[in-house]
Design a protein around this motif. Sequence first.
Motif, PDB file in Angstrom:
ATOM      1  N   LEU A 295     -28.308 -30.987   6.845  1.00 58.08           N
ATOM      2  CA  LEU A 295     -27.028 -31.405   6.257  1.00 58.08           C
ATOM      3  C   LEU A 295     -27.266 -32.096   4.910  1.00 58.08           C
ATOM      4  CD1 LEU A 295     -24.993 -32.836   9.283  1.00 58.08           C
ATOM      5  CD2 LEU A 295     -24.548 -30.731   8.008  1.00 58.08           C
ATOM      6  N   PHE A 296     -28.245 -32.989   4.898  1.00 56.12           N
ATOM      7  CA  PHE A 296     -28.572 -33.665   3.640  1.00 56.12           C
ATOM      8  C   PHE A 296     -29.005 -32.652   2.583  1.00 56.12           C
ATOM      9  CE2 PHE A 296     -31.696 -35.878   0.893  1.00 56.12           C
ATOM     10  CZ  PHE A 296     -30.841 -36.819   0.330  1.00 56.12           C
ATOM     11  N   GLY A 297     -29.855 -31.705   2.981  1.00 51.90           N
ATOM     12  CA  GLY A 297     -30.323 -30.696   2.038  1.00 51.90           C
ATOM     13  C   GLY A 297     -29.194 -29.832   1.508  1.00 51.90           C
ATOM     14  N   PHE A 298     -28.251 -29.472   2.371  1.00 55.09           N
ATOM     15  CA  PHE A 298     -27.122 -28.661   1.922  1.00 55.09           C
ATOM     16  C   PHE A 298     -26.240 -29.449   0.957  1.00 55.09           C
ATOM     17  CE2 PHE A 298     -22.678 -27.156   2.660  1.00 55.09           C
ATOM     18  CZ  PHE A 298     -22.812 -25.929   2.018  1.00 55.09           C
ATOM     19  N   GLY A 299     -26.012 -30.718   1.267  1.00 51.44           N
ATOM     20  CA  GLY A 299     -25.228 -31.550   0.358  1.00 51.44           C
ATOM     21  C   GLY A 299     -25.871 -31.649  -1.009  1.00 51.44           C
ATOM     22  N   ARG A 300     -27.199 -31.807  -1.046  1.00 49.97           N
ATOM     23  CA  ARG A 300     -27.924 -31.854  -2.321  1.00 49.97           C
ATOM     24  C   ARG A 300     -27.831 -30.516  -3.052  1.00 49.97           C
ATOM     25  NH1 ARG A 300     -29.917 -36.115  -4.889  1.00 49.97           N
ATOM     26  NH2 ARG A 300     -31.784 -34.949  -5.475  1.00 49.97           N
TER      27      ARG A 300
ATOM     28  N   ARG B 208     -11.977 -34.179   0.582  1.00 44.99           N
ATOM     29  CA  ARG B 208     -11.694 -33.908  -0.835  1.00 44.99           C
ATOM     30  C   ARG B 208     -12.625 -32.853  -1.413  1.00 44.99           C
ATOM     31  NH1 ARG B 208     -13.789 -36.864  -4.856  1.00 44.99           N
ATOM     32  NH2 ARG B 208     -14.349 -38.475  -3.341  1.00 44.99           N
ATOM     33  N   THR B 209     -13.900 -32.909  -1.089  1.00 46.94           N
ATOM     34  CA  THR B 209     -14.880 -31.945  -1.566  1.00 46.94           C
ATOM     35  C   THR B 209     -15.856 -31.619  -0.443  1.00 46.94           C
ATOM     36  OG1 THR B 209     -16.490 -33.585  -2.328  1.00 46.94           O
ATOM     37  CG2 THR B 209     -14.764 -32.921  -3.901  1.00 46.94           C
ATOM     38  N   VAL B 210     -16.630 -30.560  -0.632  1.00 46.25           N
ATOM     39  CA  VAL B 210     -17.657 -30.200   0.337  1.00 46.25           C
ATOM     40  C   VAL B 210     -18.678 -31.334   0.460  1.00 46.25           C
ATOM     41  CG1 VAL B 210     -19.578 -28.617   0.790  1.00 46.25           C
ATOM     42  CG2 VAL B 210     -17.376 -27.727  -0.001  1.00 46.25           C
ATOM     43  N   ALA B 211     -19.071 -31.915  -0.664  1.00 51.33           N
ATOM     44  CA  ALA B 211     -20.063 -32.995  -0.639  1.00 51.33           C
ATOM     45  C   ALA B 211     -19.561 -34.185   0.177  1.00 51.33           C
ATOM     46  CB  ALA B 211     -20.404 -33.425  -2.061  1.00 51.33           C
ATOM     47  N   VAL B 212     -18.285 -34.525   0.016  1.00 53.62           N
ATOM     48  CA  VAL B 212     -17.710 -35.639   0.788  1.00 53.62           C
ATOM     49  C   VAL B 212     -17.707 -35.305   2.273  1.00 53.62           C
ATOM     50  CG1 VAL B 212     -15.593 -36.931   1.242  1.00 53.62           C
ATOM     51  CG2 VAL B 212     -16.323 -36.536  -1.109  1.00 53.62           C
ATOM     52  N   ALA B 213     -17.336 -34.065   2.610  1.00 57.53           N
ATOM     53  CA  ALA B 213     -17.322 -33.650   4.017  1.00 57.53           C
ATOM     54  C   ALA B 213     -18.712 -33.756   4.630  1.00 57.53           C
ATOM     55  CB  ALA B 213     -16.795 -32.224   4.134  1.00 57.53           C
TER      56      ALA B 213
ATOM     57  N   GLY C 123     -31.302 -18.187   8.768  1.00 56.18           N
ATOM     58  CA  GLY C 123     -32.749 -18.061   8.734  1.00 56.18           C
ATOM     59  C   GLY C 123     -33.448 -19.264   8.145  1.00 56.18           C
ATOM     60  N   ARG C 124     -32.684 -20.189   7.557  1.00 56.14           N
ATOM     61  CA  ARG C 124     -33.262 -21.371   6.941  1.00 56.14           C
ATOM     62  C   ARG C 124     -32.764 -22.668   7.595  1.00 56.14           C
ATOM     63  NH1 ARG C 124     -31.611 -17.943   2.843  1.00 56.14           N
ATOM     64  NH2 ARG C 124     -33.269 -17.107   1.501  1.00 56.14           N
ATOM     65  N   ALA C 125     -31.736 -22.567   8.416  1.00 56.54           N
ATOM     66  CA  ALA C 125     -31.129 -23.757   9.019  1.00 56.54           C
ATOM     67  C   ALA C 125     -30.765 -23.467  10.466  1.00 56.54           C
ATOM     68  CB  ALA C 125     -29.890 -24.196   8.230  1.00 56.54           C
ATOM     69  N   THR C 126     -30.587 -24.535  11.233  1.00 59.29           N
ATOM     70  CA  THR C 126     -30.192 -24.402  12.632  1.00 59.29           C
ATOM     71  C   THR C 126     -28.741 -23.921  12.723  1.00 59.29           C
ATOM     72  OG1 THR C 126     -29.436 -26.696  12.676  1.00 59.29           O
ATOM     73  CG2 THR C 126     -31.721 -26.273  13.322  1.00 59.29           C
ATOM     74  N   PRO C 127     -28.359 -23.328  13.859  1.00 58.34           N
ATOM     75  CA  PRO C 127     -26.954 -22.926  14.038  1.00 58.34           C
ATOM     76  C   PRO C 127     -25.988 -24.093  13.858  1.00 58.34           C
ATOM     77  CG  PRO C 127     -28.321 -21.914  15.724  1.00 58.34           C
ATOM     78  CD  PRO C 127     -29.204 -22.876  14.987  1.00 58.34           C
ATOM     79  N   ALA C 128     -26.373 -25.278  14.309  1.00 60.46           N
ATOM     80  CA  ALA C 128     -25.493 -26.444  14.172  1.00 60.46           C
ATOM     81  C   ALA C 128     -25.262 -26.791  12.707  1.00 60.46           C
ATOM     82  CB  ALA C 128     -26.091 -27.644  14.910  1.00 60.46           C
ATOM     83  N   ALA C 129     -26.320 -26.755  11.900  1.00 61.44           N
ATOM     84  CA  ALA C 129     -26.170 -27.070  10.475  1.00 61.44           C
ATOM     85  C   ALA C 129     -25.294 -26.036   9.777  1.00 61.44           C
ATOM     86  CB  ALA C 129     -27.545 -27.141   9.810  1.00 61.44           C
ATOM     87  N   ILE C 130     -25.478 -24.772  10.121  1.00 54.23           N
ATOM     88  CA  ILE C 130     -24.652 -23.718   9.522  1.00 54.23           C
ATOM     89  C   ILE C 130     -23.194 -23.908   9.912  1.00 54.23           C
ATOM     90  CG2 ILE C 130     -24.206 -21.236   9.486  1.00 54.23           C
ATOM     91  CD1 ILE C 130     -27.224 -20.824   9.881  1.00 54.23           C
ATOM     92  N   ARG C 131     -22.954 -24.251  11.191  1.00 49.00           N
ATOM     93  CA  ARG C 131     -21.567 -24.422  11.647  1.00 49.00           C
ATOM     94  C   ARG C 131     -20.899 -25.574  10.917  1.00 49.00           C
ATOM     95  NH1 ARG C 131     -17.367 -24.010  11.740  1.00 49.00           N
ATOM     96  NH2 ARG C 131     -15.799 -23.760  13.377  1.00 49.00           N
ATOM     97  N   LEU C 132     -21.601 -26.673  10.724  1.00 48.35           N
ATOM     98  CA  LEU C 132     -20.988 -27.812  10.035  1.00 48.35           C
ATOM     99  C   LEU C 132     -20.839 -27.535   8.545  1.00 48.35           C
ATOM    100  CD1 LEU C 132     -22.558 -30.911  11.820  1.00 48.35           C
ATOM    101  CD2 LEU C 132     -20.363 -29.789  12.224  1.00 48.35           C
TER     102      LEU C 132
END
Length: 269
Positions: free
Chosen positions: A123-128, A179-184, A160-169
Motif C-alpha cells: 500500500l505504501f509503495g502504491f501510494g508513492r 479526495r484523491t487516490v493518495a489520500v485513500a 504479479g507484483r502485489a498481494t490480492p489484498a493490496a490490489i483490491r484496496l
Amino acid sequence: MRGASAESLATLTEELGRVIDSGADGARIGDDLFAVSEVLRREPRLRRVATDLSTAPEAKSGLLRQIFGDKLDGASLDLVAKAAGLRWAGPRDLGYSLEELGVIAVVKAADRAGQADALEDQLFGFGRLVSENPGLRDALSDPARSIHDKQALVRGLLEGRATPAAIRLAEQSLTGTHRTVAVAIAEYQKVAANHRNRLVATVRAARDLGDADRQRLAGALARQYGRPVHLNVVVDPEVVGGLSVEIGDDVIDGTVASRLDDARRRLAG
C-alpha cells in the motif's frame, strides 16, 4: 467520525472481528461491503431511508435485507442489516463506515494468509508510485475515464507484483470516497495499522536499510512507544546521512543536514 456514528462503527467493527475469527471469508466480506457502500453513495434516497431516525431499526434492516439478500454472502448481509439498525449522525456516515469495515475485512483476510506485512508495504509503495508519477496520477484522476478503466490500469500495474489484498484496496481507492487516490491509500494504511495494533513510521534515509538495521530501528521505536512499529522506508538522496523518522505527530530528525542546521543556528545565536 463522531457521536452516534463513531459508536455504531465501533459496534460493527467488533462484530466483524467476531465473524471473521469464526471462519468467515474476510476477502468476500470486504468485496460485499465495498459494493453496498458504493450503492449507498450512488443512491441518496436509499441512504436517507437507511439512516432515518424516525424509522424503526427493524424496518431499515429488513429493507436492506430485501434489497441485497440475493447479492451478498450471509455474513455480509447480517453486517449490513445490523448497520442499518444502528444510529448514524449523518446519512453519508453509513456508506463511509461500510467502506472502512470492508478495508478491515481485507486486512484481516491478509493477516490470516500471513500477508499483512506485505500488504502494508505494498500500500505504501502504491501510494508513492502514484505521488511520484504525474502521468499515472493524471490518468487515475481523469474524469473522462471510467472507474472500471482505472481499476484495469491499476490491476495491470500490480498483478504479479502485489498481494490480492493490496490490489483490491488499490482498486477501491479509485472509487472516489476520498479526495484523491493518495489520500485513500493513506487512510487504508492507518486502518490496517490500527487494526493490527501497530504504529507506522515513515523513515527517510540516503540508502535503503538492511534487515538488521530495520529490526533494530523497529525494536527501538517499539520500546519507546509501547507498541509494535511498521517501517515505511523512503530512500531520499537529499538525506546526507542519518535518519529522519515520522511517527504519528512526532518527527525524530537525526540526519546530518539537521545537525548541521542546528550547529549553524547555535553559532549564529
